[in-house]
Write a protein that holds these residues in place. Structure first.
Motif, mmCIF file in Angstrom:
data_model
loop_
_atom_site.group_PDB
_atom_site.id
_atom_site.type_symbol
_atom_site.label_atom_id
_atom_site.label_comp_id
_atom_site.label_asym_id
_atom_site.label_seq_id
_atom_site.Cartn_x
_atom_site.Cartn_y
_atom_site.Cartn_z
ATOM 1 N N ASN A 189 5.256 -57.873 32.063
ATOM 2 C CA ASN A 189 5.195 -56.431 31.891
ATOM 3 C C ASN A 189 6.113 -55.959 30.757
ATOM 4 O O ASN A 189 7.216 -55.513 30.983
ATOM 5 C CB ASN A 189 5.602 -55.735 33.206
ATOM 6 N N LEU B 259 5.561 -44.770 27.024
ATOM 7 C CA LEU B 259 5.255 -45.592 28.197
ATOM 8 C C LEU B 259 6.423 -46.426 28.723
ATOM 9 O O LEU B 259 6.207 -47.296 29.568
ATOM 10 C CB LEU B 259 4.080 -46.525 27.881
ATOM 11 N N PHE C 219 6.761 -46.755 32.405
ATOM 12 C CA PHE C 219 5.926 -47.767 33.044
ATOM 13 C C PHE C 219 6.530 -49.160 32.848
ATOM 14 O O PHE C 219 6.729 -49.903 33.816
ATOM 15 C CB PHE C 219 4.504 -47.721 32.468
ATOM 16 N N PHE D 222 8.653 -49.425 36.023
ATOM 17 C CA PHE D 222 7.922 -50.202 37.024
ATOM 18 C C PHE D 222 8.562 -51.579 37.197
ATOM 19 O O PHE D 222 8.588 -52.122 38.301
ATOM 20 C CB PHE D 222 6.450 -50.337 36.622
ATOM 21 N N GLY E 253 11.478 -43.913 36.377
ATOM 22 C CA GLY E 253 10.256 -44.713 36.369
ATOM 23 C C GLY E 253 10.122 -45.569 37.605
ATOM 24 O O GLY E 253 9.013 -45.768 38.119
ATOM 25 N N ALA F 48 7.021 -45.400 40.237
ATOM 26 C CA ALA F 48 6.280 -46.578 40.698
ATOM 27 C C ALA F 48 6.222 -46.614 42.217
ATOM 28 O O ALA F 48 5.159 -46.881 42.813
ATOM 29 C CB ALA F 48 6.934 -47.850 40.163
ATOM 30 N N GLU G 13 -1.810 -45.312 28.583
ATOM 31 C CA GLU G 13 -1.712 -44.644 29.883
ATOM 32 C C GLU G 13 -3.098 -44.455 30.497
ATOM 33 O O GLU G 13 -3.257 -44.520 31.723
ATOM 34 C CB GLU G 13 -1.017 -43.293 29.726
ATOM 35 N N PHE H 52 -4.016 -47.271 32.723
ATOM 36 C CA PHE H 52 -3.377 -47.165 34.031
ATOM 37 C C PHE H 52 -4.128 -46.167 34.904
ATOM 38 O O PHE H 52 -4.398 -46.427 36.091
ATOM 39 C CB PHE H 52 -1.918 -46.746 33.854
#
Length: 613
Positions: free
Chosen positions: A314, A336, A339, A343, A414, A418, A451, A454
């Motif tokens: 990731n 992002l 994320f 995340f 973030g 998540a 995005e 996602f």
């Protein structure tokens, strides 16, 4: 990962000749005392006006760091004769070369930054990222790049560890390595020294862990065993029990220091720094290690290892579309990071729980810490998670006294975003964030994403569009539904009295007097006129009766203020600012609360924490 192997001289020569790169770097330990590396760059086929540049940043650390400030004595020759060399700007040069002949550049780089981002050299160890040492040959970045690591003045017993593929190295790892392009070279840092080394296999993939700076009490076998559990859990997370990891080997490089902490991810390796006291310690015979607690330094270290390893998927492969090809000469903006960093921050501790390294209670305490950090940051009402991502270059790494009032961390915010997506998906019964992450991996073939990708994965697996949640949680400053979702999934929420600093709207340092680091927006301290940088010297109370003197006390710790106040609602803070003594009238605030989480219904927690999906 570099696992040195011996071959016959003939076999080495054949292998080297068959794949000899046309761009080659030679990095030599020139002077540990002066912290200097010597670099020789050979270009077999230079352009007539060959341009060269040194990156201004390193992927994964979103700040322009101007690595060229440490480059010195740059010279260019062809056939042993000097050729004209001109600097074009802060990080690039041009050589007037004869295109028909090899070009050689020689220079030195000062290396004394012990972080994971740049380069370091002294008599105890060496470390470098190619972004700090290796000039890019513009126009030939996609050509194979060779790297020779030479011991030079290195201390006896030094070895080399790197994720680069070796072609001709000795038993200590010194010698020749190769990368298919400059991006790969830049993504494989090199560790030098007399480090501890250990190995393990996870899901059939060889892993190596090297540690510098550790003492003789360090329990390397425990670190290997615990890291293996993390790696197996993460490979299983992304690829299932029979799936293959997207790398053939993996290398952890960790430096144990007195106070440092941090990590930087790479495609088949990671560079880590931890406090020496956080390393696991050898136990006496038959003694069992105690259960890990949220406050333990070793728990924090395992969370860091988990975080950087999760980045292997990731952000290094599944990554923002803006990072499809890095531009090393300037900022690379994306919205992002909530994320890719956030995340990852959600899953790092969750993986520790699923790997059985911590229990439910410890995990919930770690969640509580993240939640309270965000709640105690007034900037969460000013900046969205998407804005925080875009502003990383200007704000996240440039911390100052007003940072908590103006920004929010895309790591912590973030991570909560998540969690909200995960627990909402689970509550609605259609899917989980685990499944969404794997869907994104498959949907993008483990590559760049937006995005919108996602959002599509959420809609496909979640049974509905999540546009409102993306608007409110990612692009808005609305409060996240963290607590009700946690309660719905088996956590019990408690509201305790907040620490005194939080109640007053302060962040302080007490190491050299009581100094205010931050004055938080909307707090009692701000209303009193206190400011960051003030030294809080004492408190003064109005006389109980007319004609009596005021009551004044010297203080050294914040807790002393509460003890001296008793039940009085008003006091005057005596502070020193720019060598002036000031009186700040302080109205004692209404007590605020901090959240504490405990296990409520373990059966509801298990599908999320223990098993995932």
């Amino acid at each position: 990962m570099n696992l040195p192997r011996r071959t016959t001289p003939r076999a080495q020569a054949v292998s080297t000749a068959a794949a000899k790169p046309t761009v080659r770097y030679r990095v030599e330990v020139l002077s540990p005392q002066a912290h200097l590396f010597a670099i020789t760059l050979e270009i077999d086929h230079p352009a007539p006006r060959q341009r060269l540049s040194l990156p201004v940043w390193i992927p994964g650390s979103y700040l322009v760091r101007e690595f060229s400030q440490h480059l010195q004595h740059l010279q260019a020759t062809q056939g042993g004769e000097p050729v004209p060399l001109r600097q074009l700007d802060k990080n690039s040069w041009q050589v007037m070369a004869d295109a028909g002949h090899p070009l050689v550049l020689r220079y030195e780089v000062y290396a004394f930054d012990a972080s994971v981002r740049t380069a370091f050299l002294d008599s105890t160890r060496g470390f470098f990222n190619a972004t700090s040492l290796c000039l890019r040959v513009n126009g030939q970045e996609d050509q194979a790049q060779g790297l020779e690591v030479v011991p030079g003045q290195a201390s006896a017993g030094w070895r080399v560890a790197t994720g680069l593929a070796s072609t001709d190295v000795d038993s200590a790892g010194f010698g020749h390595y190769t990368a298919p392009d400059y991006d790969e070279l830049a993504d494989c840092p090199v560790e030098l020294g007399s480090f501890w080394s250990g190995e393990f296999v996870a899901h059939g993939v060889p892993h190596r862990f090297v540690v510098s700076g550790a003492g003789g009490w360090f329990d390397g076998e425990r670190l290997l065993a615990d890291t293996r559990r993390i790696c197996e859990a993460q490979i299983g997370f992304w690829h299932g029990t029979g799936g293959e990891a997207p790398f053939k080997s993996y290398l952890f490089m960790m430096h144990a220091s007195g106070e440092g902490y941090g990590g930087l991810e790479h495609r088949n390796s990671t560079a880590l720094i931890c406090q020496r006291t956080d390393l696991p310690k050898l136990l006496v015979k038959d003694e069992k290690p105690p259960a890990l607690k949220a406050i333990d330094g070793y728990t924090t270290l395992l969370g860091l290892i988990s975080h950087e390893y999760f980045h292997t998927w990731n952000v290094k492969r599944l990554r923002p579309a803006e990072f499809k090809r890095y531009d090393y000469d300037q900022e690379n903006y994306t919205e992002l990071l909530w994320f890719f960093e956030g995340f990852t921050s959600y899953y790092d501790d969750l993986i520790l729980r699923r790997a059985g390294l911590i229990d439910d209670t410890t995990y919930l305490q770690l969640v509580m810490k993240t939640f309270n950090q965000v709640q105690q940051t007034p900037g969460q009402q000013v900046q969205t998670a998407a804005q925080a991502s875009f502003d990383a270059w200007m704000k996240y790494y440039r911390i100052h006294e007003n940072t908590p009032n103006a920004t929010v961390s895309y790591y912590t915010k973030g991570a909560l975003v998540a969690m909200c997506f995960d627990l909402t998906l689970r509550a609605e019964g259609h899917s989980t964030l685990d499944a969404v992450m794997r869907e994104l991996w498959a949907q993008t073939s483990g590559g760049p994403m937006k995005e919108a990708d996602f959002a599509r994965a959420l809609k496909r697996l979640g049974g509905r569009a999540f546009d409102r949640e993306l608007r409110d949680w990612v692009h808005g400053t609305s409060d996240l539904p963290v607590l009700p979702l946690l309660q719905q999934h088996g956590a019990k929420v408690h509201h305790d009295k907040a620490p005194l600093a939080q109640q007053l709207g302060l962040r302080v340092s007490e190491s050299h007097g009581l100094v205010l680091k931050n004055v938080l927006r909307g707090g009692a301290a701000e209303a009193a006129g206190m400011a960051a940088g003030d030294e809080w010297l004492g408190v003064e109370f109005a006389p109980p009766r007319r004609g009596q003197p005021a009551e004044a006390w010297r203080i050294h710790k914040l807790d002393e203020v509460a003890q001296l106040r008793g039940q009085r609602q008003k006091l005057t803070a005596l502070v020193s600012r720019d060598k002036r003594l000031l009186r700040c009238p302080l109205e004692w605030p209404t007590p605020t609360q901090a959240v504490r989480l405990t296990v409520g219904d373990a059966s509801l927690l298990k599908p999320w924490l223990a098993t995932g999906s």
